[in-house]
Design a protein around this motif. Structure first.
Motif, PDB file in Angstrom:
ATOM      1  N   LEU A  15       7.578 -18.657  24.001  1.00 48.85           N
ATOM      2  CA  LEU A  15       7.931 -17.258  23.767  1.00 48.85           C
ATOM      3  C   LEU A  15       8.142 -16.532  25.081  1.00 48.85           C
ATOM      4  O   LEU A  15       9.074 -15.742  25.230  1.00 48.85           O
ATOM      5  CB  LEU A  15       6.814 -16.583  22.956  1.00 48.85           C
ATOM      6  CG  LEU A  15       7.013 -15.123  22.554  1.00 48.85           C
ATOM      7  CD1 LEU A  15       8.161 -14.985  21.562  1.00 48.85           C
ATOM      8  CD2 LEU A  15       5.733 -14.552  21.953  1.00 48.85           C
ATOM      9  N   GLY A  16       7.284 -16.812  26.062  1.00 49.07           N
ATOM     10  CA  GLY A  16       7.418 -16.180  27.366  1.00 49.07           C
ATOM     11  C   GLY A  16       8.721 -16.521  28.066  1.00 49.07           C
ATOM     12  O   GLY A  16       9.257 -15.709  28.826  1.00 49.07           O
ATOM     13  N   THR A  17       9.274 -17.708  27.794  1.00 51.75           N
ATOM     14  CA  THR A  17      10.522 -18.095  28.469  1.00 51.75           C
ATOM     15  C   THR A  17      11.699 -17.237  28.034  1.00 51.75           C
ATOM     16  O   THR A  17      12.708 -17.164  28.745  1.00 51.75           O
ATOM     17  CB  THR A  17      10.864 -19.578  28.210  1.00 51.75           C
ATOM     18  OG1 THR A  17      11.222 -19.772  26.829  1.00 51.75           O
ATOM     19  CG2 THR A  17       9.706 -20.485  28.573  1.00 51.75           C
ATOM     20  N   LEU A  18      11.590 -16.587  26.868  1.00 48.93           N
ATOM     21  CA  LEU A  18      12.707 -15.766  26.385  1.00 48.93           C
ATOM     22  C   LEU A  18      13.004 -14.600  27.326  1.00 48.93           C
ATOM     23  O   LEU A  18      14.130 -14.086  27.351  1.00 48.93           O
ATOM     24  CB  LEU A  18      12.406 -15.235  24.983  1.00 48.93           C
ATOM     25  CG  LEU A  18      12.263 -16.281  23.875  1.00 48.93           C
ATOM     26  CD1 LEU A  18      11.840 -15.616  22.576  1.00 48.93           C
ATOM     27  CD2 LEU A  18      13.560 -17.046  23.681  1.00 48.93           C
ATOM     28  N   SER A  19      12.028 -14.181  28.087  1.00 45.68           N
ATOM     29  CA  SER A  19      12.237 -13.080  29.037  1.00 45.68           C
ATOM     30  C   SER A  19      12.870 -13.563  30.340  1.00 45.68           C
ATOM     31  O   SER A  19      13.171 -12.755  31.217  1.00 45.68           O
ATOM     32  CB  SER A  19      10.898 -12.390  29.345  1.00 45.68           C
ATOM     33  OG  SER A  19      10.377 -11.770  28.188  1.00 45.68           O
ATOM     34  N   VAL A  39      16.088 -22.876  30.543  1.00 47.69           N
ATOM     35  CA  VAL A  39      16.892 -23.451  29.464  1.00 47.69           C
ATOM     36  C   VAL A  39      15.996 -24.251  28.522  1.00 47.69           C
ATOM     37  O   VAL A  39      15.237 -25.115  28.960  1.00 47.69           O
ATOM     38  CB  VAL A  39      17.992 -24.373  30.039  1.00 47.69           C
ATOM     39  CG1 VAL A  39      18.782 -25.040  28.909  1.00 47.69           C
ATOM     40  CG2 VAL A  39      18.933 -23.576  30.943  1.00 47.69           C
ATOM     41  N   ARG A  40      16.084 -23.952  27.229  1.00 51.66           N
ATOM     42  CA  ARG A  40      15.303 -24.661  26.220  1.00 51.66           C
ATOM     43  C   ARG A  40      16.180 -25.687  25.500  1.00 51.66           C
ATOM     44  O   ARG A  40      17.296 -25.381  25.090  1.00 51.66           O
ATOM     45  CB  ARG A  40      14.694 -23.674  25.210  1.00 51.66           C
ATOM     46  CG  ARG A  40      13.687 -22.709  25.811  1.00 51.66           C
ATOM     47  CD  ARG A  40      13.132 -21.758  24.778  1.00 51.66           C
ATOM     48  NE  ARG A  40      14.185 -21.056  24.060  1.00 51.66           N
ATOM     49  CZ  ARG A  40      14.877 -20.031  24.554  1.00 51.66           C
ATOM     50  NH1 ARG A  40      14.610 -19.563  25.772  1.00 51.66           N
ATOM     51  NH2 ARG A  40      15.823 -19.456  23.849  1.00 51.66           N
ATOM     52  N   ARG A  88      10.978 -22.262  42.063  1.00 56.96           N
ATOM     53  CA  ARG A  88      12.079 -21.293  42.032  1.00 56.96           C
ATOM     54  C   ARG A  88      13.435 -21.923  41.713  1.00 56.96           C
ATOM     55  O   ARG A  88      14.471 -21.278  41.893  1.00 56.96           O
ATOM     56  CB  ARG A  88      12.167 -20.556  43.382  1.00 56.96           C
ATOM     57  CG  ARG A  88      10.924 -19.746  43.717  1.00 56.96           C
ATOM     58  CD  ARG A  88      11.031 -19.062  45.066  1.00 56.96           C
ATOM     59  NE  ARG A  88       9.798 -18.374  45.434  1.00 56.96           N
ATOM     60  CZ  ARG A  88       9.505 -17.115  45.088  1.00 56.96           C
ATOM     61  NH1 ARG A  88      10.376 -16.413  44.378  1.00 56.96           N
ATOM     62  NH2 ARG A  88       8.363 -16.569  45.441  1.00 56.96           N
ATOM     63  N   LYS A  89      13.425 -23.164  41.269  1.00 64.71           N
ATOM     64  CA  LYS A  89      14.695 -23.823  40.972  1.00 64.71           C
ATOM     65  C   LYS A  89      14.884 -23.935  39.460  1.00 64.71           C
ATOM     66  O   LYS A  89      14.160 -23.336  38.686  1.00 64.71           O
ATOM     67  CB  LYS A  89      14.738 -25.179  41.676  1.00 64.71           C
ATOM     68  CG  LYS A  89      14.615 -25.047  43.197  1.00 64.71           C
ATOM     69  CD  LYS A  89      14.416 -26.385  43.875  1.00 64.71           C
ATOM     70  CE  LYS A  89      14.125 -26.200  45.358  1.00 64.71           C
ATOM     71  NZ  LYS A  89      13.836 -27.486  46.045  1.00 64.71           N
ATOM     72  N   LYS A  90      15.871 -24.694  39.032  1.00 67.02           N
ATOM     73  CA  LYS A  90      16.221 -24.770  37.617  1.00 67.02           C
ATOM     74  C   LYS A  90      15.071 -25.339  36.791  1.00 67.02           C
ATOM     75  O   LYS A  90      14.433 -26.321  37.181  1.00 67.02           O
ATOM     76  CB  LYS A  90      17.451 -25.668  37.446  1.00 67.02           C
ATOM     77  CG  LYS A  90      18.078 -25.617  36.061  1.00 67.02           C
ATOM     78  CD  LYS A  90      18.828 -24.308  35.857  1.00 67.02           C
ATOM     79  CE  LYS A  90      19.575 -24.300  34.528  1.00 67.02           C
ATOM     80  NZ  LYS A  90      20.283 -23.012  34.314  1.00 67.02           N
ATOM     81  N   VAL A  91      14.821 -24.723  35.627  1.00 68.75           N
ATOM     82  CA  VAL A  91      13.739 -25.162  34.749  1.00 68.75           C
ATOM     83  C   VAL A  91      14.291 -25.409  33.342  1.00 68.75           C
ATOM     84  O   VAL A  91      14.984 -24.561  32.778  1.00 68.75           O
ATOM     85  CB  VAL A  91      12.601 -24.128  34.682  1.00 68.75           C
ATOM     86  CG1 VAL A  91      11.525 -24.575  33.695  1.00 68.75           C
ATOM     87  CG2 VAL A  91      11.992 -23.901  36.063  1.00 68.75           C
ATOM     88  N   LYS A 117      -0.864 -19.106  32.171  1.00 67.82           N
ATOM     89  CA  LYS A 117      -1.150 -19.424  33.568  1.00 67.82           C
ATOM     90  C   LYS A 117      -0.201 -20.526  34.058  1.00 67.82           C
ATOM     91  O   LYS A 117       0.328 -20.467  35.174  1.00 67.82           O
ATOM     92  CB  LYS A 117      -2.603 -19.865  33.715  1.00 67.82           C
ATOM     93  CG  LYS A 117      -3.010 -20.247  35.140  1.00 67.82           C
ATOM     94  CD  LYS A 117      -3.028 -19.057  36.083  1.00 67.82           C
ATOM     95  CE  LYS A 117      -4.205 -18.160  35.825  1.00 67.82           C
ATOM     96  NZ  LYS A 117      -4.361 -17.094  36.854  1.00 67.82           N
ATOM     97  N   LEU A 118       0.060 -21.502  33.202  1.00 71.33           N
ATOM     98  CA  LEU A 118       1.015 -22.556  33.534  1.00 71.33           C
ATOM     99  C   LEU A 118       2.421 -21.993  33.678  1.00 71.33           C
ATOM    100  O   LEU A 118       3.127 -22.298  34.644  1.00 71.33           O
ATOM    101  CB  LEU A 118       0.990 -23.646  32.455  1.00 71.33           C
ATOM    102  CG  LEU A 118      -0.235 -24.557  32.446  1.00 71.33           C
ATOM    103  CD1 LEU A 118      -0.344 -25.292  31.114  1.00 71.33           C
ATOM    104  CD2 LEU A 118      -0.172 -25.556  33.598  1.00 71.33           C
ATOM    105  N   LEU A 119       2.845 -21.157  32.730  1.00 75.42           N
ATOM    106  CA  LEU A 119       4.192 -20.580  32.794  1.00 75.42           C
ATOM    107  C   LEU A 119       4.382 -19.767  34.061  1.00 75.42           C
ATOM    108  O   LEU A 119       5.475 -19.750  34.644  1.00 75.42           O
ATOM    109  CB  LEU A 119       4.447 -19.713  31.559  1.00 75.42           C
ATOM    110  CG  LEU A 119       5.810 -19.021  31.493  1.00 75.42           C
ATOM    111  CD1 LEU A 119       6.956 -20.028  31.549  1.00 75.42           C
ATOM    112  CD2 LEU A 119       5.914 -18.152  30.233  1.00 75.42           C
TER     113      LEU A 119
END
Length: 462
Positions: free
Chosen positions: A371-375, A380-381, A351-354, A312-314
């Motif tokens: 894991l969800g950020t990989l999609s 950027v991690r 909607r900007k850089k994360v 929900k946060l992501l």
């Protein structure tokens, strides 16, 4: 109530029974075998009993009124799909009657050899990661059975189980052994280590400004100094419900006050309150950060919680609806069918850089966020790989009454790749220590406090 019963009472009381009343004619007075968890379910009228099965016993560990326990996803004469409140649906196949073990009175068996064999067989049937963790499970049996056969005390048997678990190096394997059997810890004098609270306070003092806090710091937000970058640190994936007044959210009694209120709630309502709390606070946070050009989400100190809260946060930091992960469960014959999860963006996402900061202590539900950020390659991690423990804890019980958990669920990314054991890598690697206190101390040196991840953000933002 035992540890795993408390955990299950929370995890299975999270969703309501939408659709159950319409489908009760299909499922009432029925028996069901769950895929991949070695559990059975009986439903009689509106009541149910949920049983744990192993190679020696079958025992009801949660039972009561069906309402509030599960939501019914679908129900046919042969297949019942229920949701316990998370992102994974539980699939049950109809059986004609309970297994014979489930109708017998469970009798405690203190035999060390019997308990070791049940421990070994349960992992053999349900544990999903022998290969990933380089564990030769057959060899474990050969090496440890002779030791168990010579054991004369519970303390020594407990020590053997602890040794096996330690070698597996899986943070989701737990042993609930009577405290009296725990080894005595010799007090040693070591140099003081910085606490999590101290590290976060020093980090914010040096790098951040205008910081605000919600629910005793479960989430904090503000701005990185002299920049147009927002900073959000999420320290847990639970305790987001809006139970405690703002004036008392940072008091030393916060947890006591929070739990006093939460325990009065029907679990269904409690879980709903968690997600509503996320929505409420994220609206405030993103409004505060609306004029930023980028945002940092710090998960380096987050050990997990509810995966639904994490996703929900992501959803507040992505714009596209995508399949981000799949989950399957270990069965005695292989694995259950994979379930795929789509992330639905929030109504007005950032909607900007994360940037997402991770460490080896980013674990469980915090890893599912990662894991969800990989999609979303635009996210950027920065940091170290995550802990590599994704599965829910599957709790089981030995014939002697001791309880233990294991990892039976395989989480994979949208390309069907699992990161169990190795963790999710960063785009920009920082070699953080794996041990928690060493991680905290790594921010300090003779030159003072330095946060290499935030320093990297400043460089990337130039």
């Amino acid at each position: 109530m035992s540890y795993f019963k408390r955990i299950l009472a929370i995890s299975t009381l999270l969703c309501g029974v939408s659709g159950f009343s319409q489908q009760i004619n299909v499922v009432q007075n029925s028996f069901w075998l769950q895929e991949g968890y070695d559990r059975t379910l009986t439903i009689k009228d509106a009541d149910y009993a949920y049983y744990n099965i192993d190679n020696a016993n079958c025992k009801a560990f949660v039972e009561g009124n069906f309402a509030g326990r599960f939501s019914v996803v679908s129900a046919t004469d042969s297949l019942l799909v229920l949701n316990p409140g998370g992102i994974v649906d539980y699939r049950f196949r109809r059986i004609n009657k309970l297994p014979a073990l489930c109708t017998e009175t469970a009798v405690k068996d203190p035999s060390f050899e019997k308990n070791f064999k049940i421990f070994w067989l349960t992992f053999n049937d349900n544990y999903a990661f022998f290969k990933e963790r380089n564990i030769k499970w057959q060899q474990v049996y050969k090496d440890y059975l002779p030791k168990v056969e010579k054991v004369e005390t519970e303390q020594k048997f407990a020590a053997i189980l602890r040794e096996i678990v330690q070698e597996m190096n899986d943070g989701h394997i737990r042993l609930e052994i009577p405290k009296a059997l725990n080894p005595k810890v010799t007090q040693t004098v070591t140099k003081p280590s910085k606490s999590k609270k101290e590290v976060i306070a020093d980090l914010q003092q040096k790098y951040a400004e205008n910081m605000k806090s919600y629910n005793d710091g479960v989430i904090q937000w503000g701005f990185l100094k002299s920049s147009k970058t927002g900073y959000i640190i999420i320290n847990d994936m639970n305790n987001f419900a809006d139970y405690v007044p703002a004036s008392e959210q940072n008091s030393k009694d916060f947890i006591k006050k929070y739990e006093t209120i939460s325990t009065t709630k029907v679990p269904l309502k409690m879980f709903e309150d968690e997600l509503n709390g996320v929505e409420k606070i994220m609206k405030i946070i993103l409004d505060d950060l609306k004029n930023t050009e980028s945002v940092v989400i710090d998960l380096r100190f987050n050990g997990g919680g509810y995966e639904t809260v994490a996703l929900k946060l992501l959803g507040h930091f992505v714009s596209d609806n995508k399949t981000i992960l799949s989950v399957k469960a270990k069965t005695r014959l292989g694995f259950s069918a994979s379930q795929h999860y789509n992330l639905v963006p929030a109504q007005n996402p950032y909607r900007k850089k994360v940037y997402v900061l991770t460490s080896h202590n980013t674990a469980s539900a915090a890893e599912i966020f990662t894991l969800g950020t990989l999609s979303y390659p635009e996210i950027v991690r920065i940091g170290s790989p995550t802990a590599g423990i994704f599965s829910e804890l599957l709790w089981k019980e030995l014939p002697n009454g001791w309880e233990f958990s294991l990892s039976n669920e395989v989480y994979s990314d949208s390309k069907n790749k699992s990161y169990e054991s190795v963790g999710i890598p960063a785009n920009y690697e920082i070699n953080y220590p794996k041990e928690r206190t060493a991680l905290y101390d790594s921010f300090y040196s003779s030159n003072g406090f330095t946060d290499k991840a935030l320093e990297k953000v400043f460089l990337l933002e130039k």
